[in-house]
Design an enzyme around this catalytic site. Structure first.
Site, PDB file in Angstrom:
ATOM      1  N   LYS A  51       0.803  -1.127  -0.008  1.00 27.95           N
ATOM      2  CA  LYS A  51      -0.031   0.092   0.051  1.00 27.95           C
ATOM      3  C   LYS A  51       0.810   1.190  -0.028  1.00 27.95           C
ATOM      4  CE  LYS A  51      -3.846   2.028   2.718  1.00 27.95           C
ATOM      5  NZ  LYS A  51      -4.816   1.886   3.801  1.00 27.95           N
ATOM      6  N   SER A  55      -9.720   1.831   3.276  1.00 34.52           N
ATOM      7  CA  SER A  55      -8.929   2.446   2.302  1.00 34.52           C
ATOM      8  C   SER A  55      -7.825   1.879   1.551  1.00 34.52           C
ATOM      9  CB  SER A  55      -8.091   3.648   3.091  1.00 34.52           C
ATOM     10  OG  SER A  55      -7.186   3.126   3.790  1.00 34.52           O
ATOM     11  N   SER A  87      -9.728  -0.509   7.467  1.00 34.11           N
ATOM     12  CA  SER A  87      -9.154  -0.406   5.941  1.00 34.11           C
ATOM     13  C   SER A  87      -8.421  -1.614   5.583  1.00 34.11           C
ATOM     14  CB  SER A  87      -8.318   0.901   5.962  1.00 34.11           C
ATOM     15  OG  SER A  87      -9.059   1.936   6.064  1.00 34.11           O
TER      16      SER A  87
END
Lengths: 96, 487
Positions: free
Chosen positions: B77, B152, B176
């Site tokens: 990420k 997210s 997330s």
């Protein structure tokens, strides 16, 4: 309304953000909707309840104060938008 | 069906059925084929990946042992710092930011010869539940491209579900990792707060953030957790503890274990088909000899409101660093305050600005007691509810989200509706507890997720209970939605 147009302008200044006059209504509505939902918390009896800032209770974590290598001046400035002579440069802060 | 797992591919590598370079090339080809539709990645790391793969092949050729993760392509990420690479956090304000150092998790993965094909898309600064808040692109759910992958960490989830990577790292502040894992049919773990170092993870809500893995099965989840867990002197909130081997927790047996079912997670707003899938999961556990215990957690309904005060409050403070001075974007201004304000106004997207303003408001003089202090007290009560439930139960079982993935654009201009979808996940972050989402069914072709919640630092029990479900419900396993990866 929990938060007025004047307060939104003040919060924007504290947040170091600009907010255009024509955006205040929409931003205000969204913030007010969210804050209205927070009223739920007023139903909770919090008498004698201690606040939790951190789920894991840890005391101050100390280490020996031994110098260690860290970022070089060059690396530390490598992402700076306006470096000059090995320093970060900002607009003039002190007025004439 | 070829199992696309770290452990299966590790076996192929050590048995020389495929080389690490060949494997990496297969995944690069796969990424090139599906990425235009999925848009999971923000950067392309193929050259470094192929170099790292060649190094793994050298070790194998020399007869050296390789780590479980070595040579198996993954993704990271874009909120985790990798030296020399861009870390944008999905924000324009960090568009040209290159990390000067590695996050601790990256140092740990480097030591295991990890391979990353690139950094993945996310909601800006991890604020969002759909990955629609990225300043760069919208990521699509591989199970149905009209739907969000969750957020997210939506890019990390979509990359694995689309077969572009075998595993990935995400971060979880209020769900997330777990919510996108549920939406994309994956295993996603948020470890106990303090188990994985946050050094080099760009901060959102510092008392809530944790890094964790996305994988295709529970065994892989244990493998990645083995790689990233452990005390780190560079993170003062990291918990000192002995190193564990989480693979030892992969025991297919829940006989006599107590699984708590908190009724508060099963009330209003839970979709009927999701409820049915969860009830079937509970039945599965019953048949396997677990004891199902109804539990009451009266303060859960206040958790979401407390979270959406505490997280923005912490964010408003953490994001003060984006001021156009040390790094990142700078706009010109007439004086320093004008420069700050223009920089931040142009550099941040709407959701980030909203949370900064909300956080600034709840911390501002006159409102601190009414909002922030009250929320911290409610946090205490939420934590007590969990402590009480987990005193008698080994784990708790809940939905990961009230419904399956929603359509792209569905929650535009309605931030509160988006927040309400996080109701099942945020309370664990408030309490610092570990949670895992595993697939438990499908609704109209979209995956349903089940959340298991464990005691602090007891990831073993969590993995065991998840593993047992997975091993006994192989009927739930479907091929990858965008087709299997040809090896």
């Amino acid at each position: 309304m929990k938060i007025s147009a004047e307060e939104i302008k003040k919060i924007a200044l504290l947040s170091r953000l600009n907010i255009e006059d024509d955006q205040i209504e929409e931003v205000g509505k969204q913030l007010n909707d969210i804050l209205a939902y927070m009223d739920l918390l007023n139903q909770v009896d919090i008498t004698d309840v201690a606040p939790t800032a951190h789920a894991v209770s840890m005391r101050n974590v100390m280490r020996d104060d031994v110098p260690q290598p860290s970022l070089s001046n060059e690396k530390a400035l490598s992402n700076a938008p306006k470096p000059e002579n090995g320093y970060f440069k900002v607009p003039k802060v002190i007025q004439d | 069906m070829e199992a696309l797992t770290i452990h299966a591919l590790h076996d192929k590598l050590v048995h020389k059925e495929i080389s690490a370079v060949e494997l990496t090339e297969k995944f690069i080809a796969r990424k090139d084929a599906v990425e235009p539709d999925v848009k999971a990645f923000l950067s392309d790391n193929r050259n470094n990946a192929l170099e790292a793969a060649a190094a793994v092949d050298k070790k194998i050729a020399a007869g050296e042992a390789i780590a479980d993760m070595a040579g198996v392509p993954g993704a990271i990420k874009d909120v985790i710092c990798i030296a020399g690479q861009n870390t944008t956090c999905g924000s324009k304000i960090l568009e040209h930011f290159k990390s000067p150092y590695n996050a601790t998790v990256i140092e740990k993965l480097n030591a295991l010869d990890y391979i990353s094909l690139g950094k993945t898309n996310m909601d800006e600064f991890a604020m969002g539940s759909s990955t629609e808040n990225s300043a760069y692109q919208i990521t699509h759910n591989p199970w149905n491209l009209d739907y969000v992958p969750g957020g997210s960490s939506g890019g990390s989830a979509a990359a694995v579900a689309a077969g572009e990577a075998v595993w990935s790292l995400g971060s979880d502040t209020g769900g997330s990792i777990r919510q996108p894992a549920a939406y994309c049919g994956l295993v996603g773990l948020k470890p106990t707060y303090g188990l994985v170092s946050r050094y080099g993870l760009v901060a959102y809500g510092s008392s809530l953030d944790q890094i964790g893995p996305f994988t295709n099965d529970v065994e892989d989840c244990a493998i990645v957790l083995n790689a990233i867990a452990g005390h780190d002197a560079k993170d003062s909130t990291s918990i000192p503890q002995e190193k564990k081997d989480y693979k030892k927790a992969l025991v297919n047996d829940v006989k006599g274990m107590k699984i708590g079912v908190p009724e508060e997670f099963f009330v209003e707003g839970l979709d009927d088909q999701c409820r049915k899938a969860l009830e079937e999961a509970i039945d599965t556990y019953k048949k396997l000899g677990a004891e199902i215990v109804p539990v009451k957690m009266p303060h859960m309904k206040y958790g979401l409101a407390a979270y959406y005060i505490i997280a923005p409050a912490e964010a408003s403070s953490n994001l003060a660093r984006y001021d156009g001075v040390g790094f990142g974007f700078r706009a010109d201004g007439t004086d320093i305050v004008d420069m700050y304000r223009k920089t931040r106004t142009e550099g941040f997207g709407p959701e980030v600005k909203r949370r900064i303003m909300l956080g600034t408001y709840v911390l501002s003089s006159g409102y601190y007691d009414a909002y922030y202090l009250r929320a911290m007290k409610v946090r205490t009560l939420v934590k007590q509810d969990f402590d009480n439930a987990l005193r008698t139960c080994d784990v708790l079982l809940t939905p990961t989200a009230p419904d399956t993935a929603f359509k792209i654009g569905q929650n535009d201009n309605n931030p509160l509706a988006m927040y309400l979808g996080d109701v099942c996940t945020v309370t664990l972050n408030l309490a610092g507890l570990p949670g895992i989402s595993i697939p438990c069914g499908f609704k109209n072709g979209l995956p349903i997720g089940m959340q298991l919640i464990g005691r602090a630092l007891d990831e073993e029990t969590l993995l065991r209970v998840a593993y047992t479900f997975e091993q006994n419900r192989t009927d739930l396993k479907k091929p990858l939605p965008m087709g299997e990866v040809e090896l």
